[in-house]
Design an enzyme around this catalytic site. Structure first.
Site, mmCIF file in Angstrom:
data_model
loop_
_atom_site.group_PDB
_atom_site.id
_atom_site.type_symbol
_atom_site.label_atom_id
_atom_site.label_comp_id
_atom_site.label_asym_id
_atom_site.label_seq_id
_atom_site.Cartn_x
_atom_site.Cartn_y
_atom_site.Cartn_z
ATOM 1 N N ARG A 61 0.832 -1.206 0.000
ATOM 2 C CA ARG A 61 0.000 0.000 0.000
ATOM 3 C C ARG A 61 0.870 1.260 0.000
ATOM 4 O O ARG A 61 0.529 2.262 -0.633
ATOM 5 C CB ARG A 61 -0.932 -0.027 1.217
ATOM 6 C CG ARG A 61 -1.921 1.114 1.213
ATOM 7 C CD ARG A 61 -3.097 0.832 2.146
ATOM 8 N NE ARG A 61 -4.065 1.919 2.083
ATOM 9 C CZ ARG A 61 -4.323 2.744 3.102
ATOM 10 N NH1 ARG A 61 -3.702 2.587 4.255
ATOM 11 N NH2 ARG A 61 -5.204 3.701 2.958
ATOM 12 N N HIS A 65 0.605 4.294 -2.730
ATOM 13 C CA HIS A 65 0.420 5.706 -2.376
ATOM 14 C C HIS A 65 1.591 6.553 -2.862
ATOM 15 O O HIS A 65 1.409 7.673 -3.325
ATOM 16 C CB HIS A 65 0.242 5.858 -0.865
ATOM 17 C CG HIS A 65 -1.120 5.453 -0.396
ATOM 18 N ND1 HIS A 65 -1.645 5.827 0.818
ATOM 19 C CD2 HIS A 65 -2.093 4.712 -0.980
ATOM 20 C CE1 HIS A 65 -2.870 5.334 0.951
ATOM 21 N NE2 HIS A 65 -3.162 4.642 -0.112
ATOM 22 N N ASN A 105 -3.804 8.917 4.438
ATOM 23 C CA ASN A 105 -2.602 8.299 4.951
ATOM 24 C C ASN A 105 -2.621 8.064 6.453
ATOM 25 O O ASN A 105 -1.680 7.525 7.000
ATOM 26 C CB ASN A 105 -1.412 9.211 4.597
ATOM 27 C CG ASN A 105 -0.134 8.467 4.701
ATOM 28 O OD1 ASN A 105 -0.006 7.423 4.098
ATOM 29 N ND2 ASN A 105 0.775 8.991 5.489
ATOM 30 N N HIS A 202 -6.343 -5.958 -2.464
ATOM 31 C CA HIS A 202 -7.234 -6.050 -1.301
ATOM 32 C C HIS A 202 -7.578 -7.500 -0.978
ATOM 33 O O HIS A 202 -8.482 -7.762 -0.217
ATOM 34 C CB HIS A 202 -8.506 -5.215 -1.530
ATOM 35 C CG HIS A 202 -8.266 -3.734 -1.543
ATOM 36 N ND1 HIS A 202 -9.220 -2.813 -1.888
ATOM 37 C CD2 HIS A 202 -7.156 -3.008 -1.242
ATOM 38 C CE1 HIS A 202 -8.725 -1.588 -1.804
ATOM 39 N NE2 HIS A 202 -7.459 -1.679 -1.424
#
Ligand code: HEM
Ligand SMILES: *[C@@H]1O[C@H](CO)[C@@H](O)[C@H](O)[C@H]1NC(C)=O
Ligand SMILES: *[C@@H]1O[C@H](CO)[C@@H](O)[C@H](O)[C@H]1NC(C)=O
Ligand SMILES: CC(=O)N[C@H]1CO[C@H](CO)[C@@H](O)[C@@H]1O
Length: 336
Positions: A61, A65, A105, A202
């Protein structure tokens, strides 16, 4: 020139333009300068996983990002952090507006393990491996440790010296429509297949109640739950996330195999058991081209695995700094 020559010249120019931004990323970038880079990362991650089964999910992840800072919102393209450049890892200091403080975040984690990987690499090949590449390599190792596919990670990214809060706040939202989230992908050169394949990450990790609880109680202000949500799964989720309860309680993104990397994320969607609204939209938005892609991945794990690596490479190619741009940070939290 003949029209054939024109065509060839145009083709070469196009190849130069398209290849230009990532020409120096390569699977063998550290072959002579830090040949052991992947096994060092793997060693640190195996160790970290023994005390935190979720670490791989946290790290992939972070790579997502890091890469996804939106170019369009950047006020100054010359200095803003656009793309996979390790900016996400910077702490607030000396005019750096940390991406760590951006809204999506608040639940990002795994930074300590990135620091552990950096320390291990500085011990064997000091000043060589960028923090941006560490995120890309750690993402691949994490997927492979969880039983997912392997792919040749492209390397040679350099680290940015600025962070961009406006961009980080423009990450895809779990509450947005498919159309809005897909546009955030296409703006960065990714397509529907990339969106669906990458959302397959996911298949492991956790999400907090606040990222999906409106679906359980008051969907779009209707006073009712999301009608696309399977009723048995709805009851389970209501027990985990009571109305008005602690929004920071976490639950599995993939209830069937929470820590394994497999195609169950897609079979969940086919059974109306997607956790996030944005997950379910991939399958439940009528007429969308993502529906057939979800079906193909749900019906065949190898179709998903075959697409996942190439889509990770596409994501990792978003505007890297290469050549003499940026730097190789010696501490991922600070510019040199
Ligand atoms: C439409 C695109 C996406 C949306 C809206 C989205 C949204 C989210 C949300 C809301 C969470 C839970 C965060 C929290 O609890 O605060 C999450 C977790 C996660 N996301 Fe995504 N995501 C997207 C795409 C991706 C992509 C492309 C990847 C990686 C390739 C990814 C990997 C993960 C992982 C592994 C977790 C679990 C992290 C953990 O356990 O700490 N996501 N995502
Ligand atoms: C490469 O790294 C691994 C893990 O840290 C280590 O076990 C191995 O001995 C290293 N090999 C070389 C050639 O340095
Ligand atoms: C649901 O949300 C709407 C719009 O925010 C609000 O007006 C309504 O009172 C809510 N209903 C319930 C039962 O909480
Ligand atoms: C892991 C991390 O650094 N999270 C930060 C995200 O942003 C909030 C503030 O908005 C910080 O308090 C967290 O430390």
């Amino acid at each position: 020139m003949s029209s054939l020559q024109h065509l060839i010249t145009a083709g070469l120019l196009l190849a130069l333009v398209l290849g230009g931004s990532n020409a120096q990323l390569s699977a063998t970038f550290y072959a002579s300068s830090c040949a052991n880079v992947s096994s060092v990362v793997r060693g640190v991650l195996e160790q970290a996983q023994s005390s935190d089964v979720r670490i791989g999910a946290k790290l992939i992840r972070l790579h997502f990002h890091d890469c996804f800072v939106n170019v369009i919102l950047s006020l100054s393209l010359a200095t803003a952090s656009v793309g996979c450049d390790g900016s996400l890892l910077l702490d607030n200091a000396n005019g750096i507006e940390s991406e760590k403080d951006a809204v999506p975040n608040v639940s990002a984690a795994g930074f300590e393990v990135v620091d552990d990987i950096k320390t291990a690499l500085e011990n064997v090949c000091p000043g060589i491996v960028s923090c941006a590449d560490i995120l890309a390599i750690a993402a691949q190792v994490s997927v492979s440790l969880a039983g997912g596919p392997s792919w040749d990670v492209l390397m040679g990214r350099r680290d940015g010296t600025t962070a961009n809060r406006a961009g980080a706040n423009n990450l895809p939202s779990p509450f947005a429509t498919l159309e809005v989230n897909l546009k955030k992908f296409t703006d960065l050169g990714l397509d529907s297949t990339d969106l669906v394949a990458l959302s397959g990450a996911h298949t492991f990790g956790r999400a907090r109640c606040i990222t999906f609880s409106p679906r359980l109680y008051n969907f779009s202000g209707t006073g009712n739950p999301d009608p696309t949500l399977d009723t048995t799964y709805l009851e389970t989720l209501r027990q985990t996330c009571p109305d008005g309860g602690n929004g920071n309680t976490i639950t599995n993104l993939d209830p069937s195999t929470p820590d394994g990397f497999d195609n169950n994320y897609f079979t969940n969607l086919q059974n109306n058991r997607g956790l996030l609204q944005s997950d379910q939209h991939l399958f439940s938005t009528s007429g969308a081209d993502t529906v057939a892609i979800v079906n193909s991945f749900g019906n065949s794990q190898s179709a998903f695995f075959d697409s996942f690596g190439p889509s990770m490479i596409n994501m990792g190619n978003i505007s890297p700094l290469t050549g003499n741009n940026g730097e190789i940070r010696s501490d991922c939290k600070k510019v040199n």
